[in-house]
Design an enzyme around this catalytic site. Structure first.
Site, short mmCIF file in Angstrom:
data_model
loop_
_atom_site.label_atom_id
_atom_site.label_comp_id
_atom_site.label_asym_id
_atom_site.label_seq_id
_atom_site.Cartn_x
_atom_site.Cartn_y
_atom_site.Cartn_z
N GLY A 207 0.84 -1.20 0.00
CA GLY A 207 0.00 0.00 0.00
C GLY A 207 0.87 1.25 0.00
N SER A 208 0.38 2.29 0.65
CA SER A 208 1.07 3.58 0.57
C SER A 208 2.39 3.61 1.33
CB SER A 208 0.15 4.68 1.11
OG SER A 208 -0.97 4.81 0.26
#
Lengths: 464, 438
Positions: A207-208
């Site tokens: 993810g981020s």
């Protein structure tokens, strides 16, 4: 007739001579493989004679010890399910795993001087002793991490970025290694796979949190990108595909983009770095290798650089591509930023002692990888600090200390996003790096960041 | 020294005086005694309680027993081979030490049997010194032997898959161990009488000269007996030993390799037929080819045996330091695996070399004799012992399919021990006669 008798003699002696050759083959050539065969019970029988050593945590609290109070020697794990996957188990029927397996020969006194001492002990009918192992893990912090995971699927890793010493390695859901006999069939069938050490063997989209890698890749091509300003209208069109952002962040620089986790900016940075540049950074952070932590760990995976279309590159840059990593790897990535670009080799075992208490192995801090330059690490650190101060990771804040961090909410086919947090503290002089993941638990900022914050606060309070 | 002595070559006269006084035997038995007591001392030091004490006492008594036999021979002027008794002493002492180490109850019983065996040896060298008369009653004890072999089929007890024991309550008795000696004597006598006819043939069929039925019929009966053992007693190993010895003696007597080849062909035919007819034969072969899928069932014993052998290395774990008791029934056929685990390759090869020395001395005796009966008997007894050692050693190391026979002088078992000491006595009697005539 005498001739025939002579021939008969040659035949008989020849048969026995062939037997000598065959026996040599069996004992010298095939011997080692036969001795190590899992069906050969000799190691287990040997174990029954030896007082197996103890595994201690960093404060000297026993995590695995042998109980001789009853007639039958029994291995006891006082921390139970809190340390199950790290410590592992030894079991006559189900084999051996974790550190118990990795340090078997030390714990059984089969290494170095212990080998000869125990042969002597055996001959004299005295008790045979194994050596002890002391870990870097703090069982109090480990318990706190497990309590916060609260049976949910997930993992926590806390380590010292300056040395690589692992303080917490928690994996949930867990199991009670003291009751292995009763629960084994369920353990094997449990869809939640409690036997897996999620911290080292989990394979998650980052993810981020991956944005720190993308930032490092882009800054490696051009350091001045750190000052460049990007415009975020809330989406980005790449090759005709529209990538949605969580919000229209307006005009942002790298620090702000990290703080608010701006997808538009990082997709553009990924395109600037290029597939090869991104791949190089992934490699430099060790995401494609097994971290040499002494127990089984999974190497990360990533789509081959050449095969990436610009759209795939853009989504990889924000951590939604085909990259799969373990929590330990992400903790080490955070540690790289904390430690001026250097990743120290992670380790769980601090000292190994022989049966007389003499230290036979002392882990020293050594560099594992150079992930990036100190300048680049400094720029990214500023963004991560800002994320906790006034960005997506505010829930990780600890009073009296500046924390740096990055959240992630990784989309996955199983449902809700995986909640990620990676970070370190204190951000000016980092002593602790952390990675938290909770599977399908929602947004990282709301779910994972508070766990990391509480753990960092407790660790600092405990003197780390 | 008189002039006659001077005429002899020096070496021979030295050897003759040495053998005459049995000096070599005395020295070797002394070393064997030290070896035996060292082994028993280790048992005494490592085994708690009464076991160690009994082992030490048994060791002392065994050494004394061998010396008594030696002293008796010395004073009666017995001129039998000086090396066979020490070789046998080392083998049986090693067996005894390991039996005490594996299971003291077996060790104690084996010790008593060893004393009985030594007595049997003494009586053989006294009462059967003129072994030649044995040849005169061959058909009588051929019949006795046959009956003894058939008895277990009807009244026997099955043990370890083979039905070859007679149960006498106090002890069990395995006739086939004794009958094998009768078979050798019968064949020696029979072949001595008929060898010319067998070698030349009396009638020709095509290019092949075939002796008349009177000459070859008894041999076919022998082949039948071997198969009988194979089929009804399920005793593969003993059948193989009988038939191998039979072929060896026929070859020695007739010089006709065609008999041996033909006989081997017959045996192989019988063996392959039994592979398809009998489950226990088939399973033995399957275990030999690949025991791993059968590790939990029929292949367990052989795999445990090669685990033990493989874990031994060069010098072994040390006496009492391995885990040979993981092998089921290790004290009987598998004692060699225990020796390989705890004494390593060094110990295992030593045992094989001792059997080689035994065979070497036996062949030497067969070559030294003046007449064909004695020569055939010596060669047959040597072949019998050599083959038996080879077949079981090859079986426990998985070189050949396992066929469950005892390892001479070493395995636990009274019948085997006493029979093999009688065999030793007969060989020594033949050697005594040969020396007397020098």
């Amino acid at each position: 007739m005498k001739q025939n008798i002579l021939k008969l003699g040659y035949l008989l002696l020849g048969l026995l001579a062939v037997l000598v050759i065959y026996l040599s083959y069996m004992q010298l050539y095939r011997g080692p493989a036969l001795a190590d065969n899992p069906y050969n019970r000799r190691y287990q029988e040997y174990e029954a004679q030896v007082k197996r050593g103890t595994i201690y945590d960093t404060k000297g609290i026993a995590l695995a010890k042998s109980d001789y109070s009853q007639s039958k020697n029994r291995r006891v794990y006082p921390a139970g399910q809190n340390t199950a996957q790290v410590i592992g188990y030894i079991n006559e029927r189900y084999g051996r795993a974790g550190l118990e397996s990795a340090y078997d020969r030390n714990l059984l006194g089969m290494e170095g001087a212990d080998r000869f001492r125990n042969l002597l002990n055996r001959l004299l009918g005295r008790e045979q002793l194994g050596g002890d192992v002391t870990l870097t893990v703090d069982s109090a912090l480990q318990k706190l991490a497990m309590d916060m995971l609260g049976g949910r699927r997930g993992a926590v890793v806390l380590l010292d970025p300056r040395t690589g010493a692992v303080r917490v390695m928690a994996s949930s859901p867990s199991y009670d290694p003291n009751r292995l006999e009763d629960i084994w069939p369920q353990l094997l069938q449990d869809p939640q796979a409690p036997l897996i050490n999620r911290a080292t063997q989990g394979a998650y989209p980052p993810g981020s949190t991956f944005k720190i890698i993308t930032a490092a890749a882009a800054l490696a091509t051009d350091l001045s990108l750190a000052e460049k300003r990007f415009d975020c209208p809330g989406y980005l069109v790449v090759n005709g595909f529209k990538l949605d952002d969580t919000a229209a962040h307006g005009e942002v620089d790298l620090t702000r983009a990290l703080a608010v986790s701006c997808n538009t900016t990082f997709a553009q940075l990924g395109l600037i770095a290029g597939a090869e540049g991104l791949q190089r950074a992934v490699k430099a952070f060790g995401l494609l290798q097994e971290p040499p932590v002494g127990i089984p760990a999974r190497a990360g995976t990533m789509a081959a650089a050449g095969a990436m279309t610009p759209t795939e590159l853009a989504s990889s840059a924000i951590g939604q591509g085909e990259v799969l990593v373990s929590p330990l790897q992400m903790a080490l990535s955070a540690a790289a930023i904390a430690n001026r670009g250097i990743i120290m080799q992670p380790y769980l075992v601090d000292t190994v002692k022989d049966s007389l208490g003499t230290t036979v192995k002392q882990q020293v801090a050594r560099t594992w990888l150079t992930a990036t330059t100190p300048e680049i690490a400094e720029k990214i650190k500023a963004g991560m600090t800002s994320a906790v101060k006034n960005g997506t990771a505010q829930a990780a804040a600890v009073s009296g200390m500046q924390v740096a961090g990055k959240t992630g909410s990784a989309q996955n086919p199983q449902g809700q996003t995986h909640a990620w947090f990676i970070g370190f503290a204190p951000s000016d002089q980092p002593r602790l790096a952390v990675a938290v993941i909770l599977e399908n638990a929602g947004p990282g900022g709301a779910v994972a960041a508070p766990v990391a914050g509480s753990l960092l606060a407790a660790a600092v309070a405990a003197g780390y | 020294m008189n002039s006659a002595d001077h005429d002899r070559p020096g070496l021979l006269s030295n050897a003759a005086s040495l053998f005459g006084s049995r000096k070599a035997e005395q020295k070797l038995l002394f070393l064997t005694g030290v070896y035996t007591l060292a082994g028993m001392l280790v048992i005494f030091l490592t085994m708690p309680g009464a076991t160690g004490r009994i082992a030490l006492q048994a060791g002392l008594a065994t050494v004394a027993g061998f010396f008594l036999v030696h002293i008796y021979w010395h004073f009666t002027g017995f001129k039998g081979d000086c090396f066979l008794l020490p070789v046998t002493a080392v083998l049986s002492a090693t067996g005894l030490v390991f039996l005490f180490r594996l299971n003291s109850a077996y060790g104690t019983r084996q010790f008593i049997w060893l004393l009985a065996a030594l007595l049997a040896l003494l009586l053989t060298t006294r009462l059967l010194k003129d072994f030649r008369f044995l040849g005169d009653y061959k058909y009588i004890y051929a019949l006795v032997g046959l009956v003894a072999l058939i008895l277990p089929i009807f009244f026997g007890r099955e043990q370890g898959g083979a039905k070859s024991w007679l149960d006498f309550g106090l002890f069990q008795f395995q006739p086939s161990e004794f009958v094998k000696i009768l078979v050798v004597l019968f064949l020696a006598s029979f072949l001595d009488e008929n060898k010319e006819a067998l070698a030349a043939g009396t009638r020709s069929v095509g290019w092949l000269n075939i002796p008349s039925p009177q000459e070859w019929a008894p041999l076919v009966v022998m082949w039948g007996v071997s198969l009988l053992l194979l089929v009804f007693q399920k005793d593969l190993g003993t059948a193989l030993i009988y038939f191998g010895t039979f072929l060896a003696m026929v070859y020695v007597a007739t010089s006709r390799i065609v008999y041996a080849v033909f006989g081997m062909g017959l045996f192989l035919t019988g063996a392959s037929a039994s592979y398809f007819l009998f489950d226990h034969v088939r399973s033995r072969v399957e275990i030999w080819l690949n025991p791993w899928p059968l590790i939990d069932t029929t292949g367990y014993q052989v795999i445990q045996s090669i685990f033990a052998i493989g874990s031994g290395g060069v010098i072994g774990a040390g006496l009492g330091q391995g885990f040979p008791n993981l092998i089921p029934a290790v004290h009987t056929d598998f004692i060699f695996a225990a020796i390989c685990e705890e004494m390593g390759l060094a110990g295992g090869v030593s045992v094989i070399i001792l059997f080689m020395i035994f065979v070497y001395r036996g062949i030497k005796i067969a070559l030294k004799t003046k007449d064909d009966f004695a020569s055939l008997a010596a060669a047959g007894l040597t072949a019998l012992l050599g083959l038996q050692a080879f077949i079981i050693l090859a079986g426990v190391t998985k070189m050949l399919p396992l066929t469950g026979v005892t390892l001479p002088y070493m395995s636990y078992g009274g019948s085997s021990l006493v029979a093999n000491f009688i065999l030793l006595g007969l060989l020594l009697n033949i050697s005594h006669e040969a020396e007397m005539r020098l």
